[in-house]
Design an enzyme around this catalytic site. Structure first.
Site, PDB file in Angstrom:
ATOM      1  N   ARG A 157      69.341  78.033 -39.074  1.00  0.00           N
ATOM      2  CA  ARG A 157      67.802  78.041 -38.641  1.00  0.00           C
ATOM      3  C   ARG A 157      66.990  78.125 -39.819  1.00  0.00           C
ATOM      4  O   ARG A 157      65.852  77.632 -40.132  1.00  0.00           O
ATOM      5  CB  ARG A 157      67.402  79.024 -37.836  1.00  0.00           C
ATOM      6  CG  ARG A 157      67.888  78.652 -36.404  1.00  0.00           C
ATOM      7  CD  ARG A 157      67.703  79.373 -35.403  1.00  0.00           C
ATOM      8  NE  ARG A 157      67.973  79.036 -33.726  1.00  0.00           N
ATOM      9  CZ  ARG A 157      68.251  79.804 -32.839  1.00  0.00           C
ATOM     10  NH1 ARG A 157      68.035  81.025 -32.890  1.00  0.00           N
ATOM     11  NH2 ARG A 157      68.385  78.947 -31.672  1.00  0.00           N
ATOM     12  N   LYS A 185      74.508  72.824 -13.556  1.00  0.00           N
ATOM     13  CA  LYS A 185      73.896  72.890 -12.128  1.00  0.00           C
ATOM     14  C   LYS A 185      72.842  71.680 -12.222  1.00  0.00           C
ATOM     15  O   LYS A 185      72.092  71.556 -13.200  1.00  0.00           O
ATOM     16  CB  LYS A 185      73.015  74.121 -12.019  1.00  0.00           C
ATOM     17  CG  LYS A 185      74.207  75.146 -11.715  1.00  0.00           C
ATOM     18  CD  LYS A 185      73.080  76.333 -11.375  1.00  0.00           C
ATOM     19  CE  LYS A 185      73.613  77.697 -11.414  1.00  0.00           C
ATOM     20  NZ  LYS A 185      72.750  78.701 -11.643  1.00  0.00           N
ATOM     21  N   GLY A 206      70.742  70.905 -24.170  1.00  0.00           N
ATOM     22  CA  GLY A 206      71.557  71.653 -23.767  1.00  0.00           C
ATOM     23  C   GLY A 206      72.936  71.877 -24.395  1.00  0.00           C
ATOM     24  O   GLY A 206      72.975  71.717 -25.587  1.00  0.00           O
ATOM     25  N   GLY A 234      65.739  74.393 -24.906  1.00  0.00           N
ATOM     26  CA  GLY A 234      64.768  74.457 -23.650  1.00  0.00           C
ATOM     27  C   GLY A 234      63.495  73.456 -23.898  1.00  0.00           C
ATOM     28  O   GLY A 234      62.941  72.904 -23.080  1.00  0.00           O
TER      29      GLY A 234
HETATM   30  P1  AMP Z   1      74.062  73.029 -19.816  1.00  0.00           P
HETATM   31  O1  AMP Z   1      73.680  74.414 -20.507  1.00  0.00           O
HETATM   32  O2  AMP Z   1      73.247  72.848 -18.508  1.00  0.00           O
HETATM   33  O3  AMP Z   1      74.316  71.871 -20.560  1.00  0.00           O
HETATM   34  O4  AMP Z   1      75.527  73.549 -19.172  1.00  0.00           O
HETATM   35  C1  AMP Z   1      76.636  73.724 -19.708  1.00  0.00           C
HETATM   36  C2  AMP Z   1      77.682  74.476 -18.943  1.00  0.00           C
HETATM   37  O5  AMP Z   1      78.093  73.716 -17.883  1.00  0.00           O
HETATM   38  C3  AMP Z   1      78.737  74.711 -19.759  1.00  0.00           C
HETATM   39  O6  AMP Z   1      78.881  76.075 -19.890  1.00  0.00           O
HETATM   40  C4  AMP Z   1      80.049  74.191 -19.007  1.00  0.00           C
HETATM   41  O7  AMP Z   1      81.153  74.995 -19.185  1.00  0.00           O
HETATM   42  C5  AMP Z   1      79.327  74.056 -17.529  1.00  0.00           C
HETATM   43  N1  AMP Z   1      80.004  73.214 -16.949  1.00  0.00           N
HETATM   44  C6  AMP Z   1      80.173  71.991 -17.107  1.00  0.00           C
HETATM   45  N2  AMP Z   1      81.014  71.067 -16.221  1.00  0.00           N
HETATM   46  C7  AMP Z   1      81.426  72.187 -15.277  1.00  0.00           C
HETATM   47  C8  AMP Z   1      82.121  72.211 -14.093  1.00  0.00           C
HETATM   48  N3  AMP Z   1      82.625  70.863 -13.397  1.00  0.00           N
HETATM   49  N4  AMP Z   1      81.987  73.278 -13.366  1.00  0.00           N
HETATM   50  C9  AMP Z   1      81.633  74.237 -13.752  1.00  0.00           C
HETATM   51  N5  AMP Z   1      81.044  74.380 -14.915  1.00  0.00           N
HETATM   52  C10 AMP Z   1      80.607  73.259 -15.471  1.00  0.00           C
END
Ligand code: AMP
Length: 401
Positions: free
Chosen positions: A32, A203, A359, A382
């Site tokens: 950073r 999610k 993400g 974010g």
């Molecule tokens: P994000 O911050 O929204 O990009 O979410 C990332 C997180 O989603 C990571 O820590 C992954 O381990 C989790 N993730 C991805 N696929 C799955 C899955 N099939 N089941 C549970 N967690 C997941």
């Protein structure tokens, strides 16, 4: 930034120096700080001086047992010596942000000199966007530059309110923010087509606004990661003990309907790598994503899904990737994310524009050493997600008007 005049001016600059520190308060990753250097250097080269402000950690959330701020831990003094090394010039430090020391030291700055203020979050007025605090900060400089994209979605005093005390020609974005906006705008405004979005992560609830926005702009929408199983279940599939948000089943159906109505080609993973436990050494096998046996859960996309997704990515001329295709932190469930990262890199090589951001996909691309093989990797987290959702970020609006 290039068009602004900095000569003889004291430039109050919001940067993101929120770097990780070890127990001895040594910087463990200076990315950073390095990213802020071109903007700082430009002002210095143009004959200005620089007053840097940033937050570091959450000092007011992590108070000491006696209720006081843990100054030793959260002081921005931790970055001063390293910044001086990188800039190859002395860097001064003020033990406060708007107090006597900051006022005196900023008033004495000569062209080419650099001053770092104490952690903005030592003051309650930072997070609440207090006008008096913002005005006192503004009084320290002649020009205001915001180069902290990662906090541009927060209406904090040093990122937002402070800008209102500068005339239009006395405030602007640094190179980092300029590049983030420029690249996000390539996807948001008149992108080359087909435009594809690859959305993954845990999610649906974290990405509802993004998915809704994308459904009115993309030609192809690829959904992987944990969120895919809510869509599978909503359509009547059996998903075992995969991650499902029961309260989002209707929403998933609405999104599928919207995709159909808008003529969006929507891809869900035909198959999955399923496991009998959420752990790195769980038993695992390939299963159809809509016929997952009880007791098993989808933790990655499967080989057929990898083929389908890669083919769709290969058709796109412009793409956005947000969120991993599986639990990529565990080796056994990282193949899907790796393959998609490679497909995005291949499409980029063939001439498509690719933006990775908002993400954990950023971590995935970096981990796989593919960061320089995609068009742009956002560090915005974010803030990038909100910008892509079409929201007006307070830190951007404060300068653009
Ligand atoms: P994000 O911050 O929204 O990009 O979410 C990332 C997180 O989603 C990571 O820590 C992954 O381990 C989790 N993730 C991805 N696929 C799955 C899955 N099939 N089941 C549970 N967690 C997941």
């Amino acid at each position: 930034m290039k068009r602004m005049n900095f000569e003889g001016n004291r430039v109050l600059m919001r940067v993101d120096f929120n770097v990780p520190l070890n127990a001895d308060f040594d910087i463990t990753d200076d990315t950073r700080i390095r990213k802020a250097l071109p903007t700082i250097q430009h002002v210095l080269d143009e004959g200005g001086s620089v007053i840097l402000m940033s937050h570091l950690g959450r000092p007011l959330k992590k108070l000491k047992a006696d209720g006081s701020i843990d100054r030793d831990k959260f002081t921005l003094r931790h970055v001063v010596a390293h910044l001086a090394d990188l800039l190859k010039r002395p860097v001064r430090f003020a033990n406060d942000t708007i107090g006597e020391e900051a006022v005196a030291k900023s008033a004495r700055l000569k062209p080419g000199e650099v001053l770092v203020l104490e952690n903005t979050r030592f003051n309650k007025g930072e997070k609440s966007g207090d006008q008096d605090f913002a005005k006192a900060l503004a009084n320290l400089g002649d020009v205001y530059i915001n180069d902290a994209f990662g906090t541009a979605h927060r209406a904090h005093a040093s990122t937002t309110q402070v800008a209102s005390y500068f005339d239009t020609d006395k405030k602007g974005f640094g190179f980092l923010i300029e590049r983030e906006i420029e690249n996000a705008d390539k996807v948001l405004h008149n992108p080359p087509r087909p435009l594809a979005a690859i959305v993954g992560g845990a999610k649906v609830s974290d990405k509802i606004l993004l998915l809704e926005k994308l459904l009115s702009s993309v030609d192809i929408l690829i959904i992987g990661g944990g969120m895919a199983y809510t869509f599978m279940k909503a359509q009547g599939g059996s998903v075992g003990k995969s991650l499902v948000e029961e309260d989002k089943l209707d929403l998933a159906l609405d999104l599928l309907e919207k995709a159909k109505k808008n003529g969006v080609e929507l891809l869900l993973p035909a198959d999955s790598m399923v496991a009998d436990d959420f752990s790195a050494d769980a038993n695992h096998k390939v299963s159809s994503s809509s016929e997952i046996e009880p007791g098993w859960m989808g933790l990655d996309i499967g080989p057929r899904a990898i083929d389908d997704f890669s083919r769709a990515i290969g058709k796109a001329k412009c793409m956005l990737w947000n969120g991993p295709m599986g639990v990529f932190e565990m080796d056994a469930f990282s193949s899907g994310t790796k393959a998609i990262a490679q497909a995005v890199a291949d499409a980029t090589k063939a001439g498509a524009f690719s933006l990775v951001g908002g993400g954990d996909s950023v971590a995935a691309v970096t981990q796989m050493n593919l960061a320089d093989q995609v068009s742009f990797v956002s560090t915005g987290g974010g803030a990038m997600l909100e910008y892509l959702e079409g929201k007006e970020l307070p830190g951007i609006k404060a300068i653009r008007g």
